[in-house]
Design a protein around this motif. Structure first.
Motif, PDB file in Angstrom:
ATOM      1  N   ASN A   1       0.826  -1.213   0.000  1.00 23.57           N
ATOM      2  CA  ASN A   1       0.000   0.000   0.000  1.00 23.57           C
ATOM      3  C   ASN A   1       0.861   1.265   0.000  1.00 23.57           C
TER       4      ASN A   1
ATOM      5  N   LEU B   1      -1.324   2.666  11.901  1.00 21.82           N
ATOM      6  CA  LEU B   1      -2.169   1.713  12.615  1.00 21.82           C
ATOM      7  C   LEU B   1      -1.556   0.332  12.454  1.00 21.82           C
ATOM      8  N   CYS B   2      -1.422  -0.397  13.562  1.00 21.50           N
ATOM      9  CA  CYS B   2      -0.852  -1.736  13.492  1.00 21.50           C
ATOM     10  C   CYS B   2      -1.453  -2.594  14.605  1.00 21.50           C
TER      11      CYS B   2
ATOM     12  N   ILE C   1      -5.663  -4.678  13.186  1.00 19.83           N
ATOM     13  CA  ILE C   1      -6.041  -3.582  12.296  1.00 19.83           C
ATOM     14  C   ILE C   1      -7.542  -3.303  12.365  1.00 19.83           C
TER      15      ILE C   1
ATOM     16  N   ALA D   1      -8.067  -1.311  15.430  1.00 19.85           N
ATOM     17  CA  ALA D   1      -7.490   0.022  15.243  1.00 19.85           C
ATOM     18  C   ALA D   1      -8.385   0.890  14.360  1.00 19.85           C
ATOM     19  N   ASP D   2      -8.892   0.297  13.276  1.00 19.13           N
ATOM     20  CA  ASP D   2      -9.814   1.035  12.400  1.00 19.13           C
ATOM     21  C   ASP D   2     -11.070   1.454  13.152  1.00 19.13           C
TER      22      ASP D   2
ATOM     23  N   LEU E   1      -3.628   8.258   7.240  1.00 10.74           N
ATOM     24  CA  LEU E   1      -3.529   7.006   7.981  1.00 10.74           C
ATOM     25  C   LEU E   1      -2.811   5.960   7.131  1.00 10.74           C
TER      26      LEU E   1
ATOM     27  N   GLU F   1      -1.784   1.765   7.326  1.00  8.65           N
ATOM     28  CA  GLU F   1      -1.893   0.483   8.023  1.00  8.65           C
ATOM     29  C   GLU F   1      -0.613  -0.316   7.789  1.00  8.65           C
ATOM     30  N   ARG F   2      -0.070  -0.884   8.888  1.00  8.86           N
ATOM     31  CA  ARG F   2       1.155  -1.687   8.798  1.00  8.86           C
ATOM     32  C   ARG F   2       0.891  -3.058   9.391  1.00  8.86           C
ATOM     33  N   ASN F   3       0.974  -4.066   8.551  1.00 10.49           N
ATOM     34  CA  ASN F   3       0.776  -5.440   8.994  1.00 10.49           C
ATOM     35  C   ASN F   3       2.094  -5.989   9.517  1.00 10.49           C
TER      36      ASN F   3
END
Length: 336
Positions: free
Chosen positions: A158, A287-288, A291, A294-295, A307, A309-311
């Motif tokens: 992303n 956000l991790c 998720i 967090a969302d 924002l 997102e980090r997996n």
């Protein structure tokens, strides 16, 4: 208590020697036999309340481990079937690893030191939008072979990616940065153009981090991407997952959902206070962890900050919360 020891010994044997479904089922059968013996001796055990409680606890533990074993068997069976269906001729990456912030500089220096006099090196920077639209096919089809193009399609990012490719395949690298690539580039030269990637990762910025987990979440702000200037861990009591099934599980899960909702409210309130008290502008929020949770926390806050997102493995360690920053700002490296 001999019967209790039998159960424990069989459990230890079961999980230390587990090698297949048939063997596991045999061990389960033996274990159930011992549990039956415990039921037969129940009247004798009732004379001693303490021993009875221990026996019941041992039985419940055994049932839980059996349930976990059944789930594990089902998962492994499914994964094996997927591998069989997938086949063995499909192209795959020769290496996938994380490049931490501390090891990025020597990596990029070595990449930049490789030169050639006849312009065989391809450097390409692709944005997230271009990756989604598969623009790589149009821009680089005449330079890359089909196997490489197919591998590039597999990269899920992303933030876009940077490609460093030698047509003799001595260097075939893709770097996925933690921060989005905003400008695309395709260049063929006698060396790799690492400048845009270095500039991107050296960018000065202040970020906020939300590492969400049910019952224990971390929020923090950092201005140098290595240590938190300010951070806090918010903890709540959240019930563990129920594995027994039936009405009791539905009721238990409802109570667990209420606990998680309460925790989300606590984190949301703390996050609002943290952002309101910040004396500097926040450039980005990561956000991790969980998720979905967090969302859910930020959805109701109308945050105007970009924002991301980090997996990642966002474990909250008591004496090293900065480990989350190391994971967030690590690059992912693919060798084609």
């Amino acid at each position: 208590m001999d019967d209790k020891k039998k159960v424990v010994e069989n459990l230890n044997s079961l999980f230390s020697r587990y090698s297949g479904k048939e063997k596991l089922e045999n061990e389960i059968e033996k274990l159930q036999s011992h549990l039956l013996e415990m039921e037969i001796d129940k009247n004798r055990l009732e004379k001693n309340e303490t021993n009875t409680k221990k026996a019941i606890a041992a039985k419940q533990e055994a049932e839980q481990k059996l349930n976990e074993a059944d789930v594990r068997i089902e998962t492994l069976t499914y994964e094996l079937e997927e591998l069989r269906n997938k086949g063995t001729n499909e192209n795959s990456f020769t290496l996938i690893e994380e490049i931490t912030p501390s090891s990025f500089e020597p990596y990029i220096e070595r990449l930049a030191s490789i030169t050639s006099g006849n312009d065989p090196f391809i450097t390409a920077y692709m944005t997230y939008e271009q990756v989604q639209a598969n623009v790589i096919q149009g821009k680089l089809t005449k330079y890359l072979d089909q196997d490489t193009l197919q591998l590039l399609k597999k990269i899920n990012s992303n933030t876009g990616y940077a490609l460093f490719y030698d047509n003799m395949k001595m260097v075939c690298e893709v770097i996925v940065p933690p921060i989005p690539i905003t400008e695309s580039l395709v260049e063929i030269a006698g060396s790799f153009n690492v400048g845009p990637l270095t500039k991107l990762l050296d960018r000065e910025m202040t970020v906020c981090v939300l590492a969400a987990h049910a019952g224990e979440s971390l929020i923090g702000i950092t201005s140098d991407k290595t240590v938190f200037d300010e951070d806090m861990v918010i903890r709540s009591s959240v019930k563990a997952k129920h594995t027994k099934g039936g009405f009791s599980q539905r009721r238990f899960e409802r109570l667990r959902d209420e606990d998680i909702a309460h925790h989300a409210d606590k984190v949301r309130s703390a996050l609002k206070d943290l952002l309101a008290s910040s004396v500097v502008d926040i450039d980005m929020m990561f956000l991790c962890g969980d998720i979905v949770l967090a969302d859910h926390i930020v959805d109701e806050m109308n945050i105007e900050i970009p924002l991301m997102e980090r997996n990642i493995d966002a474990r909250i360690e008591k004496h090293d919360t900065d480990n989350i920053l190391r994971s967030i700002f690590s690059c992912r490296r693919y060798r084609l």
